[in-house]
Design an enzyme around this catalytic site. Sequence first.
Site, mmCIF file in Angstrom:
data_model
loop_
_atom_site.group_PDB
_atom_site.id
_atom_site.type_symbol
_atom_site.label_atom_id
_atom_site.label_comp_id
_atom_site.label_asym_id
_atom_site.label_seq_id
_atom_site.Cartn_x
_atom_site.Cartn_y
_atom_site.Cartn_z
ATOM 1 N N ASN A 222 0.847 -1.208 0.000
ATOM 2 C CA ASN A 222 0.000 0.000 0.000
ATOM 3 C C ASN A 222 0.874 1.246 0.000
ATOM 4 O OD1 ASN A 222 0.544 0.815 2.854
ATOM 5 N ND2 ASN A 222 -0.349 -1.214 3.208
ATOM 6 N N ASP A 291 -4.249 -6.561 5.378
ATOM 7 C CA ASP A 291 -5.210 -7.438 6.044
ATOM 8 C C ASP A 291 -5.135 -8.870 5.509
ATOM 9 O OD1 ASP A 291 -6.314 -5.466 7.702
ATOM 10 O OD2 ASP A 291 -7.436 -4.663 6.002
ATOM 11 N N PRO A 317 -2.820 -11.934 10.721
ATOM 12 C CA PRO A 317 -3.224 -11.681 12.113
ATOM 13 C C PRO A 317 -3.377 -10.181 12.338
ATOM 14 C CG PRO A 317 -0.900 -12.308 11.986
ATOM 15 C CD PRO A 317 -1.471 -12.477 10.610
ATOM 16 N N ASP A 318 -4.305 -9.782 13.196
ATOM 17 C CA ASP A 318 -4.469 -8.365 13.533
ATOM 18 C C ASP A 318 -3.531 -8.065 14.710
ATOM 19 O OD1 ASP A 318 -5.370 -5.869 14.654
ATOM 20 O OD2 ASP A 318 -7.119 -6.075 13.353
ATOM 21 N N ILE A 319 -2.495 -7.313 14.433
ATOM 22 C CA ILE A 319 -1.437 -7.103 15.426
ATOM 23 C C ILE A 319 -1.955 -6.288 16.607
ATOM 24 C CG2 ILE A 319 0.880 -6.170 15.795
ATOM 25 C CD1 ILE A 319 1.249 -6.485 12.683
ATOM 26 N N VAL A 320 -2.591 -5.158 16.300
ATOM 27 C CA VAL A 320 -2.988 -4.265 17.394
ATOM 28 C C VAL A 320 -4.079 -4.907 18.250
ATOM 29 C CG1 VAL A 320 -4.749 -2.864 16.204
ATOM 30 C CG2 VAL A 320 -3.296 -1.811 17.930
ATOM 31 N N PHE A 335 -4.538 3.251 14.667
ATOM 32 C CA PHE A 335 -4.863 4.272 13.667
ATOM 33 C C PHE A 335 -5.998 3.743 12.819
ATOM 34 C CE2 PHE A 335 -1.823 7.848 13.144
ATOM 35 C CZ PHE A 335 -1.072 7.616 14.294
ATOM 36 N N LYS A 353 -11.541 -3.624 18.396
ATOM 37 C CA LYS A 353 -10.176 -4.094 18.654
ATOM 38 C C LYS A 353 -9.778 -3.942 20.121
ATOM 39 C CE LYS A 353 -8.655 -3.035 13.954
ATOM 40 N NZ LYS A 353 -7.545 -3.474 13.103
#
Length: 432
Positions: A222, A291, A317-320, A335, A353
């Site tokens: 991105n 994602d 995986p969603d890190i945050v 963010f 989250k």
Amino acid sequence: MNGKKVLLGITGGIAAYKSAELCRLLIKSGADVRVVMSAGAKAFMQPLTFQALTGHEVRDSLLDERAESGMGHIELARWADIIVVAPATANFIAHLAHGFAEDLLTTLCLATPAPIAVAPAMNQQMWSKKITQKNVQALADISDCQPVLVWGPDEGSQACGDVGPGRMLEPADIFARIKALFSADAMDASGKSEALPLAGKRVLITAGPTRESLDPVRYISNHSSGKMGFAIAAEAVSMGAAVTLVSGPVSLPTPSGVTRVDVSSAQQMYEAVLANVPGMDVFVASAAVADYRPEQIASQKIKKSNEGMVIHLIRNPDIVATVAGLTKRPFTVGFAAETNDVLSYAKGKLQKKGLDLIIANDVSRSDIGFNSDHNDVTAIWSDGEQSLGMANKSVVAQRILRIITEHLSKLSSPVAAGENLNNKGYSESDDE
Ligand code: C5P
């Protein structure tokens, strides 16, 4: 500040008139101030002004026999507890960064064992030039024992009519920073102080994009430049934090004093974050993490055919969210880069989250967000929100970190800091 020995260096910029106020604040607080002016500074201000304020003759020449027979330049360099150069021009910073000792001030900076702080002041184009940024970066390495502290610049309207970064910080702000360094006699060899708002805090930050490989040649990524996360890292260091920055592939220099871990894919970022998160006080996830990733990474370059092509993607995986779900977790900040319904999507993410704070960022605007040097964000937490105003990313980073420190102090003293959170709006005019 009683008895603290401050050597105030003044170089040639219009902001030199503000140094008289800085000098007065220092004297009023009990500091012993000696002033050294460059030749350019004397074109803007009379040495007599500073002599009257400090009660000491202003020094301006390296080869002044009479002055040298009083306190020689090496003695003066040893005398100082701190050297503060305000304003510091682009020319002075360039000379300092390259070790020149061509006049009294640059010689003192080279000869002193004391910490040095500079408050840059220059036209916004001059500040933004690559060479100036390179010189500022180099200040981190010029001293054997500590980096040169760079305070500011602020941004706003300039004497030349331009608007942008390059305004010297206000005298009261510079004074507060000097005072913080000295307070409780906590200044250590690195020039940091217990009084800095993030002193003793450990901050973990992710920044930049991730790259999700398709084959040895191609990847999905991105437009994130990493500038926002790098600015937060740099500002967190100057607020006293120990900072670890996990960065995706970007072309940015490592801010001075930051421990950097380079990664490429989201999975690598996830692993690096989980390895570094124990013991952290704050986690700021500013990275634009992919994602999805291709389910298969071809071991050889994929050949084209006349047919279309389907790439099967699987979730990263969603890190945050993972960090926010840890039992012993840091204060966790995410963010939300959105192109529409920015605030409502951000609020949803804050909740989903399990974050403490989210920074909503409209990336549909071409003047801010990805790749831009500016940003215009809103900080949102469970029972409040605050627009931080449009500013360069360093200033936005300072404002984000200020909100974080307010929340941290709220956690340790619920009554004291809670009052601060809702009532401080920032706008462009705050820079004036
Ligand atoms: O869900 P979305 O990607 O919009 O959320 C953005 C926030 O989540 C950012 O703070 C980003 O760094 C973080 N994130 C993450 N891991 C992912 C995806 C997003 O940490 N896989």
